[in-house]
Design a protein around this motif. Structure first.
Motif, PDB file in Angstrom:
ATOM      1  N   GLY A 116       0.821  -1.207   0.000  1.00 35.27           N
ATOM      2  CA  GLY A 116       0.000   0.000   0.000  1.00 35.27           C
ATOM      3  C   GLY A 116       0.856   1.259   0.000  1.00 35.27           C
ATOM      4  O   GLY A 116       0.403   2.325   0.420  1.00 35.27           O
ATOM      5  N   LYS A 117       2.052   1.135  -0.497  1.00 29.87           N
ATOM      6  CA  LYS A 117       2.995   2.265  -0.505  1.00 29.87           C
ATOM      7  C   LYS A 117       2.468   3.423  -1.372  1.00 29.87           C
ATOM      8  O   LYS A 117       2.391   4.564  -0.904  1.00 29.87           O
ATOM      9  CB  LYS A 117       4.339   1.757  -1.045  1.00 29.87           C
ATOM     10  CG  LYS A 117       5.521   2.531  -0.569  1.00 29.87           C
ATOM     11  CD  LYS A 117       6.798   1.669  -0.580  1.00 29.87           C
ATOM     12  CE  LYS A 117       6.921   0.727  -1.752  1.00 29.87           C
ATOM     13  NZ  LYS A 117       7.904   1.199  -2.756  1.00 29.87           N
ATOM     14  N   THR A 118       2.118   3.113  -2.604  1.00 32.14           N
ATOM     15  CA  THR A 118       1.656   4.162  -3.511  1.00 32.14           C
ATOM     16  C   THR A 118       0.385   4.826  -2.982  1.00 32.14           C
ATOM     17  O   THR A 118       0.250   6.049  -2.998  1.00 32.14           O
ATOM     18  CB  THR A 118       1.354   3.562  -4.912  1.00 32.14           C
ATOM     19  OG1 THR A 118       2.430   2.696  -5.263  1.00 32.14           O
ATOM     20  CG2 THR A 118       1.203   4.637  -5.940  1.00 32.14           C
ATOM     21  N   THR A 119      -0.531   4.007  -2.511  1.00 30.18           N
ATOM     22  CA  THR A 119      -1.783   4.533  -1.972  1.00 30.18           C
ATOM     23  C   THR A 119      -1.510   5.453  -0.785  1.00 30.18           C
ATOM     24  O   THR A 119      -2.104   6.537  -0.676  1.00 30.18           O
ATOM     25  CB  THR A 119      -2.694   3.363  -1.508  1.00 30.18           C
ATOM     26  OG1 THR A 119      -2.800   2.431  -2.583  1.00 30.18           O
ATOM     27  CG2 THR A 119      -4.061   3.858  -1.115  1.00 30.18           C
ATOM     28  N   THR A 120      -0.589   5.036   0.076  1.00 27.37           N
ATOM     29  CA  THR A 120      -0.269   5.846   1.254  1.00 27.37           C
ATOM     30  C   THR A 120       0.352   7.180   0.838  1.00 27.37           C
ATOM     31  O   THR A 120       0.021   8.227   1.408  1.00 27.37           O
ATOM     32  CB  THR A 120       0.682   5.062   2.189  1.00 27.37           C
ATOM     33  OG1 THR A 120       0.027   3.849   2.578  1.00 27.37           O
ATOM     34  CG2 THR A 120       1.020   5.862   3.439  1.00 27.37           C
ATOM     35  N   GLY A 283      -3.578   3.136   7.884  1.00 34.11           N
ATOM     36  CA  GLY A 283      -4.479   3.095   6.738  1.00 34.11           C
ATOM     37  C   GLY A 283      -5.673   2.224   7.088  1.00 34.11           C
ATOM     38  O   GLY A 283      -5.514   1.087   7.536  1.00 34.11           O
ATOM     39  N   ILE A 284      -6.860   2.792   6.910  1.00 33.59           N
ATOM     40  CA  ILE A 284      -8.053   2.038   7.302  1.00 33.59           C
ATOM     41  C   ILE A 284      -9.072   1.990   6.168  1.00 33.59           C
ATOM     42  O   ILE A 284     -10.276   1.990   6.404  1.00 33.59           O
ATOM     43  CB  ILE A 284      -8.695   2.608   8.593  1.00 33.59           C
ATOM     44  CG1 ILE A 284      -8.861   4.126   8.480  1.00 33.59           C
ATOM     45  CG2 ILE A 284      -7.851   2.275   9.818  1.00 33.59           C
ATOM     46  CD1 ILE A 284      -9.695   4.734   9.595  1.00 33.59           C
ATOM     47  N   GLY A 285      -8.573   1.920   4.937  1.00 30.53           N
ATOM     48  CA  GLY A 285      -9.465   1.792   3.798  1.00 30.53           C
ATOM     49  C   GLY A 285      -8.763   2.205   2.519  1.00 30.53           C
ATOM     50  O   GLY A 285      -7.643   2.733   2.548  1.00 30.53           O
TER      51      GLY A 285
HETATM   52  P1  GDP Z   1       2.186  -0.743  -3.431  1.00 30.84           P
HETATM   53  O1  GDP Z   1       2.518  -1.821  -4.398  1.00 30.84           O
HETATM   54  O2  GDP Z   1       2.830  -0.960  -2.116  1.00 30.84           O
HETATM   55  O3  GDP Z   1       2.428   0.619  -3.952  1.00 30.84           O
HETATM   56  O4  GDP Z   1       0.638  -0.899  -3.112  1.00 30.84           O
HETATM   57  P2  GDP Z   1      -0.617  -0.063  -3.606  1.00 30.84           P
HETATM   58  O5  GDP Z   1      -0.586   1.288  -3.017  1.00 30.84           O
HETATM   59  O6  GDP Z   1      -0.746  -0.169  -5.080  1.00 30.84           O
HETATM   60  O7  GDP Z   1      -1.787  -0.866  -2.860  1.00 30.84           O
HETATM   61  C1  GDP Z   1      -2.058  -2.227  -3.073  1.00 30.84           C
HETATM   62  C2  GDP Z   1      -3.541  -2.475  -2.817  1.00 30.84           C
HETATM   63  O8  GDP Z   1      -3.824  -2.251  -1.438  1.00 30.84           O
HETATM   64  C3  GDP Z   1      -4.452  -1.525  -3.572  1.00 30.84           C
HETATM   65  O9  GDP Z   1      -5.557  -2.259  -4.041  1.00 30.84           O
HETATM   66  C4  GDP Z   1      -4.897  -0.507  -2.523  1.00 30.84           C
HETATM   67  O10 GDP Z   1      -6.157   0.030  -2.797  1.00 30.84           O
HETATM   68  C5  GDP Z   1      -4.916  -1.363  -1.281  1.00 30.84           C
HETATM   69  N1  GDP Z   1      -4.758  -0.572  -0.039  1.00 30.84           N
HETATM   70  C6  GDP Z   1      -3.789   0.310   0.286  1.00 30.84           C
HETATM   71  N2  GDP Z   1      -3.971   0.795   1.532  1.00 30.84           N
HETATM   72  C7  GDP Z   1      -5.100   0.218   2.015  1.00 30.84           C
HETATM   73  C8  GDP Z   1      -5.833   0.301   3.264  1.00 30.84           C
HETATM   74  O11 GDP Z   1      -5.477   1.008   4.212  1.00 30.84           O
HETATM   75  N3  GDP Z   1      -6.951  -0.476   3.350  1.00 30.84           N
HETATM   76  C9  GDP Z   1      -7.363  -1.290   2.347  1.00 30.84           C
HETATM   77  N4  GDP Z   1      -8.465  -2.013   2.532  1.00 30.84           N
HETATM   78  N5  GDP Z   1      -6.707  -1.389   1.191  1.00 30.84           N
HETATM   79  C10 GDP Z   1      -5.602  -0.656   1.003  1.00 30.84           C
END
Ligand code: GDP
Length: 305
Positions: A116-120, A283-285
């Motif tokens: 969830g790196k990019t999302t964070t 992160g909670i969603g």
């Molecule tokens: P990265 O490969 O580490 O950059 O991961 P991404 O940011 O692409 O996230 C991988 C998946 O995890 C995506 O489908 C995100 O939507 C999901 N995700 C990230 N943070 C959270 C969170 O706090 N809660 C939930 N349920 N999903 C998350």
């Protein structure tokens, strides 16, 4: 607060169900109760070392107070865990804020793919922007084309500039360009993504230290924050990743993601304690707003009612 309760609902449900079972039919907190409590904490992914620490502290309280009603176990747990978390907490700046004398404030984000790196990074950029700060992103995970593209999508969504190069280019060069842009534009916050490949520890260490060294050429005390992102739903894997990354670089903040939808929220307590790094964000969603500044009282209160 409501969002936090909702986000942690699975862990809470699991912890409270087990806790009710532990104290059922018992009047006082005794050896039996403590043994069962130990199992509860370990099965909630608090980790063995931290569990033992918590149990020892409760044992001390029990020895001192002679009789502690079993119904008070939740209160005891809340106290001890809050105290434990306080030992590794973030001082000074809380709410999507940073020291005023650090401009640009440079955050280097580390962690393996998929956590969830990019999302964070996207969520963080949005929070800082909402707080009135200017933000720039650096696409330092040059190893995967998808990582650059994903970050670009977030940059567009949040409407912040992004510095990127071709896939396969030098991440340190991306970091240099990003910090240079931030300097010339007077940007408040720089967030640099990095590639998280754990299969080669020496490479990881060298790559991260090269990025850091290059950053210092533009901003001498950068990076101010090395934020390790961990997937809270992976339990023991998160511990293992924390171990690898804290050995590879000076991680000084944690973001623990995906706490919604998991009963393994105990990771938050254990990882912070074991690696002596404060949890800064949770992160909670999946939504853009689903990132919170970690508040230990609110967290513990959410778990233990
Ligand atoms: P990265 O490969 O580490 O950059 O991961 P991404 O940011 O692409 O996230 C991988 C998946 O995890 C995506 O489908 C995100 O939507 C999901 N995700 C990230 N943070 C959270 C969170 O706090 N809660 C939930 N349920 N999903 C998350």
């Amino acid at each position: 607060k409501e969002k936090l309760d909702q986000g942690l609902s699975k862990t809470k449900e699991s912890v409270l169900t087990k806790l009710t079972r532990v104290v059922a039919g018992k009047s006082k907190v005794d050896e039996d109760v403590l043994d069962e409590l130990e199992e509860l904490l370990i099965s909630s992914d608090v980790g063995v070392d931290t569990t033992i620490k918590i149990i020892e502290r409760i044992e001390k309280r029990v020895a001192r107070d002679k009789f502690i009603n079993a119904n008070e176990l939740d209160k005891l747990l809340k106290d001890e865990i809050t105290g434990l978390l306080a030992e590794n907490s973030v001082n000074g700046h809380g709410d999507f804020d940073f020291p005023a004398d650090k401009q640009p404030y440079v955050i280097m984000v580390v962690g393996v793919n998929g956590v969830g790196k990019t999302t964070t990074i996207g969520k963080l950029a949005n929070k800082f922007k909402s707080a009135g700060k200017s933000v720039i992103l650096g696409a330092g995970d040059t190893f995967r084309a998808a990582a650059i593209e994903q970050l670009e999508i977030w940059a567009q969504r949040v409407n912040v500039p992004i510095i990127k190069q071709k896939m396969g280019s030098d991440p340190a060069s991306v970091a240099f360009d990003t910090l240079s842009s931030a300097r010339s534009m007077g940007t408040d916050v720089v967030i640099i993504d990095t590639a998280g490949r754990l299969h080669n520890k020496v490479n990881l260490m060298n790559e991260l230290s090269k990025i850091k060294n290059v950053m210092k050429k533009v901003v001498p005390d950068a990076p101010h924050e090395i934020l390790l992102v961990l997937d809270g739903s992976t339990g023991q894997n998160a511990f293992e990743q924390a171990k690898q990354f804290t050995m590879a670089t000076e991680v000084n903040a944690l973001a623990i993601t995906k706490l919604d939808g998991t009963a393994k929220g105990g990771v938050v307590i254990g990882v912070s304690d074991q690696f002596k790094v404060p949890v800064k964000y949770i992160g909670i969603g999946e939504g853009i707003e689903d990132l919170q500044v970690f508040n230990r009282e609110a967290f513990v209160h959410s778990l233990f009612g």
